[in-house]
Write a protein that holds these residues in place. Structure first.
Motif, short mmCIF file in Angstrom:
data_model
loop_
_atom_site.label_atom_id
_atom_site.label_comp_id
_atom_site.label_asym_id
_atom_site.label_seq_id
_atom_site.Cartn_x
_atom_site.Cartn_y
_atom_site.Cartn_z
N CYS A 17 0.82 -1.22 0.00
CA CYS A 17 0.00 0.00 0.00
C CYS A 17 0.84 1.26 0.00
N SER A 18 2.01 1.23 0.65
CA SER A 18 2.84 2.43 0.77
C SER A 18 3.39 2.87 -0.57
N CYS A 19 3.31 1.99 -1.59
CA CYS A 19 3.85 2.33 -2.90
C CYS A 19 2.83 2.99 -3.80
N ILE A 20 1.58 3.06 -3.37
CA ILE A 20 0.56 3.63 -4.24
C ILE A 20 0.60 5.15 -4.12
N ALA A 21 1.15 5.80 -5.12
CA ALA A 21 1.28 7.25 -5.05
C ALA A 21 1.23 7.88 -6.42
N ASN A 22 0.69 7.18 -7.42
CA ASN A 22 0.61 7.74 -8.76
C ASN A 22 -0.22 9.01 -8.75
N GLY A 23 0.19 9.98 -9.56
CA GLY A 23 -0.52 11.24 -9.61
C GLY A 23 -0.07 12.23 -8.56
N LYS A 24 1.08 11.97 -7.91
CA LYS A 24 1.58 12.89 -6.90
C LYS A 24 3.07 13.16 -7.10
N GLU A 25 3.46 14.40 -6.82
CA GLU A 25 4.87 14.78 -6.74
C GLU A 25 5.20 15.04 -5.27
N TYR A 26 6.47 14.85 -4.92
CA TYR A 26 6.91 15.08 -3.55
C TYR A 26 8.10 16.03 -3.55
N ILE A 27 7.98 17.11 -2.77
CA ILE A 27 9.08 18.07 -2.63
C ILE A 27 9.39 18.23 -1.15
N GLY A 28 10.66 18.01 -0.80
CA GLY A 28 11.07 18.08 0.60
C GLY A 28 12.17 19.09 0.84
N PHE A 29 12.23 19.60 2.08
CA PHE A 29 13.24 20.56 2.49
C PHE A 29 13.95 20.02 3.73
N VAL A 30 15.28 19.91 3.65
CA VAL A 30 16.10 19.45 4.77
C VAL A 30 16.99 20.64 5.15
N LEU A 115 18.02 13.79 6.66
CA LEU A 115 17.70 13.38 5.29
C LEU A 115 17.02 12.01 5.27
N LYS A 116 17.54 11.09 6.04
CA LYS A 116 16.99 9.72 6.04
C LYS A 116 15.54 9.71 6.51
N LYS A 117 15.25 10.44 7.58
CA LYS A 117 13.88 10.45 8.10
C LYS A 117 12.91 11.05 7.09
N LEU A 118 13.32 12.10 6.41
CA LEU A 118 12.44 12.72 5.42
C LEU A 118 12.20 11.79 4.24
N VAL A 119 13.26 11.18 3.72
CA VAL A 119 13.13 10.34 2.53
C VAL A 119 12.29 9.10 2.82
N GLU A 120 12.41 8.55 4.01
CA GLU A 120 11.63 7.37 4.37
C GLU A 120 10.13 7.63 4.31
N PHE A 145 24.85 8.60 6.03
CA PHE A 145 24.51 9.41 4.87
C PHE A 145 24.44 8.53 3.62
N ALA A 146 25.33 7.56 3.53
CA ALA A 146 25.30 6.64 2.39
C ALA A 146 23.99 5.85 2.37
N ALA A 147 23.51 5.45 3.54
CA ALA A 147 22.23 4.74 3.62
C ALA A 147 21.08 5.64 3.20
N ALA A 148 21.12 6.90 3.65
CA ALA A 148 20.09 7.85 3.24
C ALA A 148 20.15 8.12 1.74
N ALA A 149 21.37 8.19 1.22
CA ALA A 149 21.55 8.42 -0.21
C ALA A 149 20.96 7.29 -1.03
N GLN A 150 21.11 6.06 -0.53
CA GLN A 150 20.53 4.92 -1.25
C GLN A 150 19.01 5.01 -1.29
N LEU A 151 18.40 5.48 -0.22
CA LEU A 151 16.96 5.68 -0.21
C LEU A 151 16.54 6.72 -1.24
N VAL A 152 17.32 7.80 -1.35
CA VAL A 152 17.04 8.83 -2.34
C VAL A 152 17.09 8.24 -3.75
N GLU A 153 18.12 7.44 -4.02
CA GLU A 153 18.27 6.84 -5.34
C GLU A 153 17.18 5.80 -5.61
#
Length: 319
Positions: A17-30, A115-120, A145-153
């Protein structure tokens, strides 16, 4: 329960269910909210507030629902996450609350945790994702940071650092244009090239997501930084495509790349910093010097030349 409802439940269970997000953009600020970021925090709050209050002011107007997120960090902790939410007032109120905490000389900071908390909180499936990172410090925990970066990618997000320092003196080799001792990152990427093991992880992640790195001199007044942000930074969800192969098979040519928004080519200016063309060199072209050369041989050399005019004296049409 109807058959249609049951089908939907089964589908959601299968794909998550957490993957259902079609039709939305996400913009975050860290946002780094240490004491040394006092001027920057005021500028960021003004920039975000203006952008959210006026549709299209900081990038093209979205054609899908846009969800917003925001979080602050310093050391030893991070702030509360706001979002994802469509309520822009929640985001502006959160950013207004990022008052600089005392200190500022305690680099590095807890950028990785923030960064990790926001991307999750961003679903893996979406119609666009962009994260803006504001700091004058390097991350405290490079492995985290590398773990957070992998989430971003994994989420395919654009990661856009907006930096005003990197914690520490600036060696002369970096040719710093600013007298501020914390401002020493402007030459690191050029000096070290593309080796992520040598350049700061902030640069490495931006490079892997094909995003620009914005280097802004320490502002004396918030208004100075606001003007720069309005000029250089856009909310538009854009990304550079891959480089093309060299335009010639021998000699000197060019590689090109296009700017994309949701899979469609747009004006290259929307991708921010970075060239759309670069030089490339292939093996030297053969030269057909012998005017008595048989037509078939000339044709062979002409193909090797990559059909570059002036490289061969004779073509098959001349035979």
């Amino acid at each position: 329960m109807t058959f249609t409802q049951l089908t939907k439940i089964v589908v959601l269970a299968l794909i998550g269910c957490s993957c259902i997000a079609n039709g939305k953009e996400y913009i975050g600020f860290v946002v780094d909210n240490t004491g040394s970021m006092a001027q920057e925090i005021v500028a960021v709050e003004k920039w975000i507030t203006d952008c959210l209050s006026s549709s299209g002011l900081c990038g093209d107007t979205p054609t899908v629902v846009r969800e917003w997120l925001s979080i602050s960090f310093h050391d030893p902790t991070i702030g509360a996450l706001t979002g994802p939410t469509v309520d822009t007032y929640l985001i502006t109120d959160a950013v207004k609350g990022y008052m600089p905490v005392s200190g500022g000389g305690d680099c590095p900071e807890q950028a990785a945790k923030g960064l990790k908390k926001l991307v999750e909180a961003i679903p893996i499936v979406h119609d666009g994702c962009k994260i803006y990172f504001f700091s004058d410090a390097i991350p405290k925990n490079v492995l985290l940071f590398a773990a957070a970066a992998q989430l971003v990618e994994d989420r395919g997000c654009d990661y856009v650092p907006i930096l005003t320092g990197c914690c520490g003196p600036c060696p002369p080799v970096y040719d710093c244009p600013s007298p501020d001792p914390q401002y020493c990152i402007n030459r690191l990427k050029e000096f070290f090239g593309g080796d992520d093991g040598l350049i700061p992880p902030i640069y490495g992640l931006a490079a892997r997501t094909a995003s620009p790195v914005h280097i802004i001199e320490k502002p004396r007044r918030p208004a100075d930084m606001v003007r720069t942000l309005r000029k250089e930074v856009s909310f538009g969800i854009t990304k550079w495509g891959p480089w093309s192969s060299c335009s010639v098979t021998c000699g000197n040519g060019v590689n090109t790349r296009s700017c994309y928004r949701r899979g469609k080519v747009v004006d290259t200016g929307k991708c921010g910093d970075g060239p759309s063309k670069k030089d490339c060199a292939m093996p030297a072209c053969p030269v057909c010097e012998d005017e008595r050369t048989d037509c078939l041989v000339v044709k062979f050399f002409h193909q090797l030349c990559g059909k570059v005019e002036g490289k061969c004296k004779k073509t098959c049409d001349q035979c």
